[in-house]
Design a protein around this motif. Structure first.
Motif, PDB file in Angstrom:
ATOM      1  N   ALA A  44       0.814  -1.091   0.126  1.00  9.57           N
ATOM      2  CA  ALA A  44      -0.055  -0.086   0.098  1.00  9.57           C
ATOM      3  C   ALA A  44       0.913   1.223   0.007  1.00  9.57           C
ATOM      4  O   ALA A  44       0.609   2.122  -0.678  1.00  9.57           O
ATOM      5  N   LEU A  45       1.757   1.224   0.896  1.00  8.20           N
ATOM      6  CA  LEU A  45       2.792   2.540   0.964  1.00  8.20           C
ATOM      7  C   LEU A  45       3.514   2.600  -0.517  1.00  8.20           C
ATOM      8  O   LEU A  45       3.605   3.717  -0.941  1.00  8.20           O
ATOM      9  N   ARG A  46       3.893   1.534  -1.065  1.00  7.96           N
ATOM     10  CA  ARG A  46       4.779   1.699  -2.425  1.00  7.96           C
ATOM     11  C   ARG A  46       3.908   2.114  -3.559  1.00  7.96           C
ATOM     12  O   ARG A  46       4.163   2.890  -4.147  1.00  7.96           O
ATOM     13  N   ALA A  47       2.309   1.588  -3.428  1.00  7.74           N
ATOM     14  CA  ALA A  47       1.503   2.147  -4.493  1.00  7.74           C
ATOM     15  C   ALA A  47       1.234   3.311  -4.273  1.00  7.74           C
ATOM     16  O   ALA A  47       1.068   4.245  -5.399  1.00  7.74           O
ATOM     17  N   SER A  48       0.829   3.772  -3.210  1.00  2.00           N
ATOM     18  CA  SER A  48       0.666   5.334  -2.956  1.00  2.00           C
ATOM     19  C   SER A  48       2.045   6.150  -3.451  1.00  2.00           C
ATOM     20  O   SER A  48       1.666   7.180  -4.114  1.00  2.00           O
ATOM     21  N   ALA A  49       3.181   5.719  -2.959  1.00  5.12           N
ATOM     22  CA  ALA A  49       4.268   6.674  -3.599  1.00  5.12           C
ATOM     23  C   ALA A  49       4.449   6.540  -4.867  1.00  5.12           C
ATOM     24  O   ALA A  49       4.868   7.766  -5.633  1.00  5.12           O
ATOM     25  N   THR A  50       4.403   5.203  -5.829  1.00  2.00           N
ATOM     26  CA  THR A  50       4.655   5.307  -7.006  1.00  2.00           C
ATOM     27  C   THR A  50       3.460   6.070  -7.597  1.00  2.00           C
ATOM     28  O   THR A  50       4.050   6.812  -8.771  1.00  2.00           O
ATOM     29  N   ALA A  51       2.375   6.103  -7.417  1.00  2.00           N
ATOM     30  CA  ALA A  51       1.442   6.812  -7.925  1.00  2.00           C
ATOM     31  C   ALA A  51       1.438   8.177  -7.953  1.00  2.00           C
ATOM     32  O   ALA A  51       1.259   9.203  -8.683  1.00  2.00           O
ATOM     33  N   THR A  52       1.840   8.749  -6.604  1.00  2.00           N
ATOM     34  CA  THR A  52       2.237  10.229  -6.379  1.00  2.00           C
ATOM     35  C   THR A  52       3.293  10.830  -7.388  1.00  2.00           C
ATOM     36  O   THR A  52       3.101  11.816  -8.065  1.00  2.00           O
ATOM     37  N   HIS A  53       4.357   9.831  -7.608  1.00  2.00           N
ATOM     38  CA  HIS A  53       5.510  10.429  -8.642  1.00  2.00           C
ATOM     39  C   HIS A  53       4.888  10.583  -9.979  1.00  2.00           C
ATOM     40  O   HIS A  53       5.394  11.361 -10.757  1.00  2.00           O
ATOM     41  N   GLU A  54       4.138   9.363 -10.346  1.00  2.00           N
ATOM     42  CA  GLU A  54       3.450   9.489 -11.785  1.00  2.00           C
ATOM     43  C   GLU A  54       2.746  10.700 -12.021  1.00  2.00           C
ATOM     44  O   GLU A  54       2.769  11.403 -13.236  1.00  2.00           O
ATOM     45  N   ARG A  55       1.742  11.328 -10.963  1.00  2.00           N
ATOM     46  CA  ARG A  55       1.147  12.314 -10.832  1.00  2.00           C
ATOM     47  C   ARG A  55       2.011  13.506 -11.054  1.00  2.00           C
ATOM     48  O   ARG A  55       1.369  14.602 -11.669  1.00  2.00           O
ATOM     49  N   LEU A  56       2.945  13.473 -10.319  1.00  2.00           N
ATOM     50  CA  LEU A  56       3.661  14.882 -10.022  1.00  2.00           C
ATOM     51  C   LEU A  56       4.672  15.196 -10.995  1.00  2.00           C
ATOM     52  O   LEU A  56       5.144  16.458 -11.312  1.00  2.00           O
ATOM     53  N   GLY A  57       5.108  14.038 -11.636  1.00  2.00           N
ATOM     54  CA  GLY A  57       6.200  14.219 -12.828  1.00  2.00           C
ATOM     55  C   GLY A  57       7.378  13.534 -12.481  1.00  2.00           C
ATOM     56  O   GLY A  57       8.289  13.707 -13.214  1.00  2.00           O
ATOM     57  N   GLY A  58       7.262  12.457 -11.940  1.00  2.00           N
ATOM     58  CA  GLY A  58       8.611  11.490 -11.721  1.00  2.00           C
ATOM     59  C   GLY A  58       9.202  11.607 -10.427  1.00  2.00           C
ATOM     60  O   GLY A  58       8.848  12.528  -9.844  1.00  2.00           O
ATOM     61  N   PRO A  59       9.905  10.501 -10.060  1.00  2.00           N
ATOM     62  CA  PRO A  59      10.586  10.475  -8.826  1.00  2.00           C
ATOM     63  C   PRO A  59      11.708  11.680  -8.838  1.00  2.00           C
ATOM     64  O   PRO A  59      12.065  12.128  -9.978  1.00  2.00           O
ATOM     65  N   GLY A  60      11.622  12.331  -7.536  1.00  2.00           N
ATOM     66  CA  GLY A  60      12.608  13.342  -7.220  1.00  2.00           C
ATOM     67  C   GLY A  60      13.286  13.459  -6.074  1.00  2.00           C
ATOM     68  O   GLY A  60      13.145  12.467  -5.310  1.00  2.00           O
ATOM     69  N   HIS A  61      13.436  14.649  -5.719  1.00  2.00           N
ATOM     70  CA  HIS A  61      13.993  14.912  -4.454  1.00  2.00           C
ATOM     71  C   HIS A  61      12.958  15.715  -3.455  1.00  2.00           C
ATOM     72  O   HIS A  61      12.349  16.520  -3.907  1.00  2.00           O
ATOM     73  N   TRP A  62      13.097  14.995  -2.056  1.00  2.00           N
ATOM     74  CA  TRP A  62      12.027  15.608  -1.143  1.00  2.00           C
ATOM     75  C   TRP A  62      12.508  16.081  -0.094  1.00  2.00           C
ATOM     76  O   TRP A  62      13.463  15.941   0.532  1.00  2.00           O
ATOM     77  N   LEU A  63      11.850  17.356   0.589  1.00  2.00           N
ATOM     78  CA  LEU A  63      11.973  17.789   1.746  1.00  2.00           C
ATOM     79  C   LEU A  63      11.030  17.409   2.749  1.00  2.00           C
ATOM     80  O   LEU A  63       9.821  17.506   2.426  1.00  2.00           O
ATOM     81  N   LEU A  64      11.311  16.824   3.944  1.00  2.00           N
ATOM     82  CA  LEU A  64      10.625  16.207   4.849  1.00  2.00           C
ATOM     83  C   LEU A  64      10.214  17.504   5.955  1.00  2.00           C
ATOM     84  O   LEU A  64      11.018  18.018   6.498  1.00  2.00           O
ATOM     85  N   ALA A  65       9.014  18.125   5.714  1.00  2.00           N
ATOM     86  CA  ALA A  65       8.573  19.253   6.648  1.00  2.00           C
ATOM     87  C   ALA A  65       7.494  19.022   7.382  1.00  2.00           C
ATOM     88  O   ALA A  65       7.200  19.960   8.271  1.00  2.00           O
ATOM     89  N   THR A  66       7.053  17.657   7.574  1.00  2.00           N
ATOM     90  CA  THR A  66       6.152  17.481   8.608  1.00  2.00           C
ATOM     91  C   THR A  66       6.310  16.330   9.349  1.00  2.00           C
ATOM     92  O   THR A  66       7.247  15.271   8.805  1.00  2.00           O
ATOM     93  N   PRO A  67       5.820  15.996  10.469  1.00  2.00           N
ATOM     94  CA  PRO A  67       6.371  15.017  11.414  1.00  2.00           C
ATOM     95  C   PRO A  67       6.134  13.459  10.610  1.00  2.00           C
ATOM     96  O   PRO A  67       5.339  13.238  10.002  1.00  2.00           O
ATOM     97  N   ALA A  68       7.271  12.793  10.900  1.00  2.00           N
ATOM     98  CA  ALA A  68       7.229  11.552  10.031  1.00  2.00           C
ATOM     99  C   ALA A  68       6.427  10.221  10.793  1.00  2.00           C
ATOM    100  O   ALA A  68       6.300   9.356  10.050  1.00  2.00           O
TER     101      ALA A  68
END
Length: 346
Positions: A44-68
Motif C-alpha cells: 500500500a505504501l509503495r502503491a501510493s508513493a509510485t502513483a504520487t510520483h507518476e502524477r507529479l512528474g516522476g521520482p525526485g528529491h524531497w524535503l520532509l517538512a511534517t512529522p514522520a
C-alpha cells in the motif's frame, strides 16, 4: 504519534503480535477522536508513493517538512526511498519561512523534480512572511498540501504568488493523499454512496485497524473504504463537502458546517474559519463561527453572505475573531477546542 499521547500508544498495542502483512502502524484519532492504529502494508505504501510520483512528474528529491510519525511525513520518506534520493529534513519544532528556506536549500540545489509536502498552516506562514521562505516555495516543482482542506482563499494566494501547490485529499487509511486536485491517483477509484459518503478503493488502502476487527468490518466493505466524509463527483473530479458528522441541528434545520465555512471563505478579508454547533436552550444548537481575517470585516456582511448562499438557518449566531485556529495532529483543526473559544463554553 503525538508526544505523551497514552491513548494513541494504547491503540498501537506495541506488546501484541502484529497483524500479518503489516509494514507500519499509524496511530491516529482521525476526525472522530477515537484512537486507532491504522495497519498499512508495504504494498500500500509503495502503491501510493509510485502513483504520487507518476502524477507529479516522476521520482525526485524531497524535503520532509511534517512529522514522520504521521502518514504525510512517512510517505515523503517512502517516496525518497523509492526514488533513491536523500530526503532533506526540516528540524521539528517551530516553523517559519526562514527555517523552511534553510531546510529546502539542499533539495533545491539538486537537478530534477523537487518536492515537499506541507499543511495549510505552514503554507500560510510562508505566504505571510514572504522573503526567502516564499522564494524557496516558488522554486519547488510541486508542494503537496494535505492533512486538512485547503481554503479557497489560500489556494488563490498561492496561485497569485507563484507557489505550485497540489491540494490533496486522503488519510492514514489510504496511505496518504489519494486524490490530487480533485483527480484520483492512478489505480484509485472513488464513488459516492447514497448518503453522500465518499467511498475509496484501490491498492493504497489499509487492511484494517489494530486489534479492532469490529472497526475493520465497518470501514472496509467489499473492497471499499467507507470514509467519514461527504462528497460529490462533478465532471470526473472529487469534491469533498465536509464530514458526515459536521451537521448542526439548529431549530430543527440541519446545517452543514463545511457549507457555512465555504460561504465565509468567499468573503473579502476572510482568511479561514471553523464553524461549530454550540449548545443552545432555544435552538438546540446554535451555529457559531471562529474567523481569521486579513483586516476589518463587518459581521453583517458575513451574515449576509451565508444567508445568500446557504440559507437563513445557517447564519452564525455567534462570531469569534481569532489570530489562529487551534490544531491537533498535522494541521487539522481541533473543533472541540474551537467550541471552547466561545465564552460560556468549557
Amino acid at each position: 504519534m503525538a508526544p505523551g499521547s497514552d491513548a494513541l500508544l494504547t491503540a498501537i498495542a506495541p506488546a501484541e503480535p502484529v497483524e500479518p502483512g503489516t509494514a507500519v502502524i499509524i496511530a491516529t484519532s482521525g476526525s472522530t477522536g477515537e484512537p486507532k492504529g491504522v495497519l498499512l502494508s508495504a504494498d500500500a505504501l509503495r502503491a501510493s508513493a509510485t502513483a504520487t510520483h507518476e502524477r507529479l512528474g516522476g521520482p525526485g528529491h524531497w524535503l520532509l517538512a511534517t512529522p514522520a510519525n504521521y502518514i504525510g511525513g512517512l510517505q515523503v520518506m517512502v517516496r525518497s526511498l523509492l526514488a533513491g534520493t536523500a530526503c532533506a529534513v526540516l528540524p521539528p519544532g517551530r516553523f517559519d519561512g526562514e527555517l523552511f528556506a534553510d531546510a529546502a536549500a539542499p533539495v533545491l540545489r539538486e537537478d530534477g523534480p523537487r518536492y515537499t509536502a506541507l499543511v495549510p498552516t505552514q503554507l500560510t506562514r510562508i505566504l505571510d512572511a514572504g522573503g526567502r521562505g516564499l522564494a524557496a516555495a516558488r522554486a519547488f516543482d510541486a508542494i503537496i498540501i494535505g492533512a486538512a482542506a485547503t481554503p479557497p482563499a489560500l489556494r488563490d494566494r498561492a496561485a497569485e504568488t507563484g507557489v505550485p501547490i497540489v491540494p490533496a485529499y486522503g488519510m492514514s487509511e489510504t496511505a496518504s493523499g489519494c486524490v490530487y486536485d480533485g483527480v484520483p491517483l492512478d489505480g484509485v477509484e472513488v464513488r459516492i454512496g447514497p448518503d453522500e459518503r465518499v467511498l475509496i478503493a484501490g491498492p493504497v488502502l489499509t487492511h484494517g485497524y489494530r486489534l479492532r476487527p469490529d472497526l475493520t468490518a465497518e470501514a472496509l466493505v467489499d473492497g471499499w473504504f467507507r470514509t467519514g466524509d461527504r462528497g460529490r463527483l462533478a465532471d470526473g473530479r472529487v469534491e469533498v463537502l465536509g464530514r458526515l458528522d459536521d451537521v448542526i441541528n439548529t431549530g430543527g434545520v440541519k446545517v452543514s458546517a463545511a457549507a457555512v465555512e465555504r460561504a465565509l471563505g468567499a468573503c473579502t478579508g476572510v482568511r479561514d474559519s471553523c464553524v461549530v454547533g454550540l449548545p443552545d436552550a432555544e435552538w438546540g444548537e446554535a451555529v457559531a463561527a471562529a474567523v481569521i481575517t486579513d483586516g476589518p470585516v463587518e459581521i453583517a456582511d458575513l451574515r449576509a453572505a451565508v444567508r445568500a448562499t446557504v440559507g437563513a438557518a445557517a447564519v452564525p449566531k455567534r462570531f469569534e475573531f481569532v489570530d489562529a485556529l487551534p490544531l491537533r495532529g498535522p494541521g487539522k483543526v481541533d473543533r472541540g477546542a474551537v467550541s471552547r473559544l466561545f465564552p460560556g463554553i468549557g
